[in-house]
Design a protein around this motif. Structure first.
Motif, PDB file in Angstrom:
ATOM      1  N   ILE A 280      56.273  26.742  32.398  1.00 31.78           N
ATOM      2  CA  ILE A 280      55.367  27.947  32.538  1.00 31.78           C
ATOM      3  C   ILE A 280      55.055  28.187  33.760  1.00 31.78           C
ATOM      4  CG2 ILE A 280      53.512  29.161  31.428  1.00 31.78           C
ATOM      5  CD1 ILE A 280      53.550  26.943  29.043  1.00 31.78           C
ATOM      6  N   GLY A 281      55.385  29.473  34.288  1.00 27.12           N
ATOM      7  CA  GLY A 281      54.639  29.994  35.494  1.00 27.12           C
ATOM      8  C   GLY A 281      53.589  30.643  35.359  1.00 27.12           C
ATOM      9  N   GLN A 282      52.656  31.084  36.358  1.00 26.58           N
ATOM     10  CA  GLN A 282      51.544  31.723  36.174  1.00 26.58           C
ATOM     11  C   GLN A 282      51.430  33.121  37.158  1.00 26.58           C
ATOM     12  OE1 GLN A 282      47.914  29.113  35.520  1.00 26.58           O
ATOM     13  NE2 GLN A 282      49.182  27.734  36.439  1.00 26.58           N
ATOM     14  N   ALA A 283      50.638  33.924  36.612  1.00 28.78           N
ATOM     15  CA  ALA A 283      50.207  35.109  37.164  1.00 28.78           C
ATOM     16  C   ALA A 283      48.720  35.162  37.257  1.00 28.78           C
ATOM     17  CB  ALA A 283      51.041  36.472  36.466  1.00 28.78           C
ATOM     18  N   TYR A 284      48.203  35.250  38.342  1.00 30.98           N
ATOM     19  CA  TYR A 284      46.769  35.235  38.395  1.00 30.98           C
ATOM     20  C   TYR A 284      46.455  36.457  39.055  1.00 30.98           C
ATOM     21  CZ  TYR A 284      42.244  34.128  40.535  1.00 30.98           C
ATOM     22  OH  TYR A 284      41.071  34.016  41.021  1.00 30.98           O
ATOM     23  N   GLY A 285      45.274  37.147  38.373  1.00 31.87           N
ATOM     24  CA  GLY A 285      44.823  38.148  38.868  1.00 31.87           C
ATOM     25  C   GLY A 285      43.655  38.557  38.120  1.00 31.87           C
ATOM     26  N   MET A 286      43.080  39.929  38.325  1.00 32.78           N
ATOM     27  CA  MET A 286      41.830  40.202  37.801  1.00 32.78           C
ATOM     28  C   MET A 286      42.083  41.814  37.631  1.00 32.78           C
ATOM     29  SD  MET A 286      38.947  39.277  40.618  1.00 32.78           S
ATOM     30  CE  MET A 286      37.713  40.013  39.590  1.00 32.78           C
ATOM     31  N   THR A 287      41.285  42.469  36.551  1.00 39.80           N
ATOM     32  CA  THR A 287      41.460  43.834  36.285  1.00 39.80           C
ATOM     33  C   THR A 287      41.047  44.655  37.788  1.00 39.80           C
ATOM     34  OG1 THR A 287      40.601  43.490  34.098  1.00 39.80           O
ATOM     35  CG2 THR A 287      40.467  45.611  35.096  1.00 39.80           C
ATOM     36  N   GLU A 288      40.060  44.214  38.513  1.00 36.33           N
ATOM     37  CA  GLU A 288      39.716  44.968  39.676  1.00 36.33           C
ATOM     38  C   GLU A 288      40.764  44.875  40.657  1.00 36.33           C
ATOM     39  OE1 GLU A 288      35.935  42.679  38.074  1.00 36.33           O
ATOM     40  OE2 GLU A 288      37.911  42.582  37.948  1.00 36.33           O
ATOM     41  N   THR A 289      41.411  43.811  40.897  1.00 32.64           N
ATOM     42  CA  THR A 289      42.292  43.990  42.119  1.00 32.64           C
ATOM     43  C   THR A 289      43.894  43.627  41.517  1.00 32.64           C
ATOM     44  OG1 THR A 289      42.793  41.340  41.712  1.00 32.64           O
ATOM     45  CG2 THR A 289      41.041  42.236  43.249  1.00 32.64           C
ATOM     46  N   GLY A 290      44.200  43.840  40.118  1.00 33.45           N
ATOM     47  CA  GLY A 290      45.636  43.433  39.938  1.00 33.45           C
ATOM     48  C   GLY A 290      45.855  42.088  40.371  1.00 33.45           C
ATOM     49  N   ILE A 291      47.261  41.793  40.562  1.00 27.87           N
ATOM     50  CA  ILE A 291      47.914  40.625  40.601  1.00 27.87           C
ATOM     51  C   ILE A 291      47.388  40.131  42.025  1.00 27.87           C
ATOM     52  CG2 ILE A 291      50.066  41.456  41.881  1.00 27.87           C
ATOM     53  CD1 ILE A 291      49.805  38.529  39.360  1.00 27.87           C
ATOM     54  N   ILE A 292      46.792  38.786  42.199  1.00 26.62           N
ATOM     55  CA  ILE A 292      46.481  38.054  43.414  1.00 26.62           C
ATOM     56  C   ILE A 292      47.448  36.923  43.707  1.00 26.62           C
ATOM     57  CG2 ILE A 292      44.650  36.724  44.184  1.00 26.62           C
ATOM     58  CD1 ILE A 292      42.554  38.034  42.317  1.00 26.62           C
ATOM     59  N   ALA A 293      47.923  36.082  42.702  1.00 23.57           N
ATOM     60  CA  ALA A 293      48.661  35.006  43.246  1.00 23.57           C
ATOM     61  C   ALA A 293      49.867  34.712  42.096  1.00 23.57           C
ATOM     62  CB  ALA A 293      47.985  33.664  43.663  1.00 23.57           C
ATOM     63  N   THR A 294      50.778  34.313  42.340  1.00 25.39           N
ATOM     64  CA  THR A 294      51.756  33.861  41.289  1.00 25.39           C
ATOM     65  C   THR A 294      52.470  32.716  41.795  1.00 25.39           C
ATOM     66  OG1 THR A 294      53.454  35.060  42.549  1.00 25.39           O
ATOM     67  CG2 THR A 294      52.276  36.279  40.859  1.00 25.39           C
ATOM     68  N   ASP A 295      52.939  31.758  40.578  1.00 25.18           N
ATOM     69  CA  ASP A 295      53.783  30.741  40.622  1.00 25.18           C
ATOM     70  C   ASP A 295      54.750  30.857  39.484  1.00 25.18           C
ATOM     71  OD1 ASP A 295      55.142  28.382  40.801  1.00 25.18           O
ATOM     72  OD2 ASP A 295      53.450  27.054  39.756  1.00 25.18           O
ATOM     73  N   LEU A 296      55.573  32.063  39.571  1.00 24.19           N
ATOM     74  CA  LEU A 296      56.205  32.362  38.415  1.00 24.19           C
ATOM     75  C   LEU A 296      57.276  31.320  38.073  1.00 24.19           C
ATOM     76  CD1 LEU A 296      57.164  36.036  39.496  1.00 24.19           C
ATOM     77  CD2 LEU A 296      55.367  35.276  38.073  1.00 24.19           C
ATOM     78  N   GLY A 297      57.670  30.268  38.781  1.00 26.34           N
ATOM     79  CA  GLY A 297      58.580  29.365  38.449  1.00 26.34           C
ATOM     80  C   GLY A 297      57.687  28.236  37.674  1.00 26.34           C
ATOM     81  N   GLY A 298      56.811  28.080  37.959  1.00 24.93           N
ATOM     82  CA  GLY A 298      55.983  26.878  37.693  1.00 24.93           C
ATOM     83  C   GLY A 298      55.896  25.662  38.333  1.00 24.93           C
ATOM     84  N   ARG A 299      56.497  25.776  39.575  1.00 25.21           N
ATOM     85  CA  ARG A 299      56.794  24.642  40.316  1.00 25.21           C
ATOM     86  C   ARG A 299      55.580  23.888  40.776  1.00 25.21           C
ATOM     87  NH1 ARG A 299      57.410  25.259  46.148  1.00 25.21           N
ATOM     88  NH2 ARG A 299      56.589  27.482  46.746  1.00 25.21           N
TER      89      ARG A 299
END
Length: 468
Positions: A280-299
């Motif tokens: 499972i990868g992750q998409a980390y963000g918040m409403t105020e900023t939108g996307i901040i950081a990603t680990d889409l491949g879950g590595r």
């Protein structure tokens, strides 16, 4: 605020013109890009007939549907401001936000205020002109609201430039879905990741988005196989359910599973990887900023949420993550305490992993409380509780003392639970009260409520003491 029409121009390039027979989205029916163009044109004329024009402020509170999406697209292409209200809000919550934002129009569909809102292809549309409404007081095309897990939601404005920049950030991530890949979107389209990373990114690159009106785990697995889904976007709850389905079919097309919106538990990460063969990868963000950081491949895996997305500046100060923004995202100054000198404090405790630069999120800064002069991280107590095999969910809050609200899957006495905690927690970290409930309340976007007063109201009674 910078005057920009990049996002509006981008949208018009995708939803106006002759269109094509390429698939745009699939629910119970298939909608092509040509049909989307026709829908948006029809909705735009219907809205104009109701005197909704450029600069109008419109609250949209519709069930997730093709109707809702084409209505939002039509409003944006008209130049109206969309104030996006979740249909699961209660009447009291809705009235409070309408009184605060004072839109001119309130567009709704039937069955508002329910516990759960699954996707359907078509919904009724009701346009109500509000007596005390006023035109948009800013140029923000999108107004959203924070989760409200710890109190009154904040009113957040997204500029044209910020929306367009976020779309470009998603497009620059090599693992995001590309043209022709099918995406099963379980994330809420009322909130940032589902709307921008799911719907708008799919529209941008030509990746058809699939929706489910029956989000049971077995049905979702059938969709993954039958529709040859390449990517699934959801929240940890979805991946936990999918991990428990026995006898999975072959899923040769599935290459990406991305969780966003809430902390991903390591056990869910491991269970899904074991069952499906992909992390499972992750998409980390918040409403105020939108996307901040990603680990889409879950590595990396939790607690890491990935590397900062291109074009965004971040910093860790005082142990919490800050994001550089050109202006405050808050539309009301009395709620803008997080933004100072061009930096937004996310209130997420963060560290940077040596070597990779990946961000690791260790819970909320405001989850730290003082007990007898000693600091206690309430998320640590929650983690200990949820590690118990009979506890499905737990929320720990602090009032006069630490108290835990738990959902169990079987008989679990307070004595047994106290023994479990005593073995794993220092005495000052021990909950002084346990409250057993059938279900924990969640905010409209699916996050667990962590406000003590709201929890007690939801339970209808005060918790009994488990420790003298």
């Amino acid at each position: 605020m910078a005057d920009s029409t990049e996002f509006r121009s981008w949208l018009e390039s995708r939803v106006t013109g002759p269109g094509s027979d390429d698939v745009w989205a699939v629910g119970e029916t298939v909608v092509t890009r040509r049909q989307l163009t026709e829908r948006v044109a029809y909705e735009r004329e219907a809205l104009r007939a109701r005197s909704i024009t450029e600069g109008s402020a419109v609250a949209v509170q519709m069930m997730p549907s093709f109707t809702m999406l084409s209505t939002v697209f039509a409003l944006w292409s008209t130049g109206a401001q969309v104030q996006l209200l979740d249909p699961r809000l209660t009447r009291v919550e809705t009235v409070r936000l309408l009184e605060l934002c004072e839109p001119q129009f309130h567009i709704t569909s039937s069955e508002l205020g329910g516990v759960f809102s699954s996707f359907r292809d078509e919904t009724p549309v009701e346009v109500v002109r509000l007596r005390n409404g006023r035109p948009a007081t800013s140029g923000h095309p999108l107004v959203q609201f924070s989760s409200g897990s710890t109190g009154l939601p904040k009113v957040i404005g997204r500029t044209d430039a910020s929306l367009h920049a976020e779309l470009k950030r998603f497009a620059r991530l090599p693992e995001m879905p590309r043209a022709g890949e099918r995406v099963l979107l379980l994330s809420s389209i009322m909130h940032s990741f589902g709307l921008i990373g799911g719907v708008l990114h799919g529209l941008d690159v030509g990746a058809p988005v699939h929706f489910s009106s029956r989000p049971q785990a077995r049905e979702l697995v059938r969709m993954l196989a039958g529709r040859e889904i390449s990517a699934v976007f959801g929240v940890p709850l979805h991946f936990g359910l999918l991990s428990r389905v026995p006898e999975l079919p072959e899923l040769p097309s599935l290459r990406l599973a991305v969780s966003g919106g809430e902390v991903l538990d390591a056990s869910v990460y491991e269970e899904f990887k074991a069952a499906y063969g992909i992390a499972i990868g992750q998409a980390y963000g918040m409403t105020e900023t939108g996307i901040i950081a990603t680990d889409l491949g879950g590595r990396y895996g939790p607690p890491a949420v990935g590397e900062v997305v291109p074009g965004l500046s971040t910093d860790v100060r005082g142990g919490t993550l800050r994001v550089r923004l050109p202006e405050s995202p808050y539309l009301y100054a009395d709620r803008a305490d997080r933004y100072e000198d061009g930096w937004l404090d996310t209130k997420d405790r963060c560290s940077v992993r040596a070597g990779s630069g990946a961000l690791e999120i260790a819970g909320r800064a405001d989850s730290l409380v003082a007990v007898g002069g000693l600091k206690v991280d309430l998320t640590e107590v929650e983690q200990v509780l949820t590690e118990h095999p009979l506890i499905e969910e737990a929320v720990v809050v602090f009032g006069d003392s630490i108290e835990a609200h738990v959902v169990t899957s079987g008989e679990l006495s307070r004595g047994e639970l106290l023994g479990w905690c005593r073995e794993r927690l220092a005495s000052y970290k021990m909950p002084r009260a346990f409250h057993y409930v059938a279900k924990l309340p969640r905010t409209p976007n699916g996050k667990l409520v962590r406000n003590r007063e709201l929890l007690h109201t939801a339970h209808g009674r005060r918790p009994k003491s488990a420790v003298s």
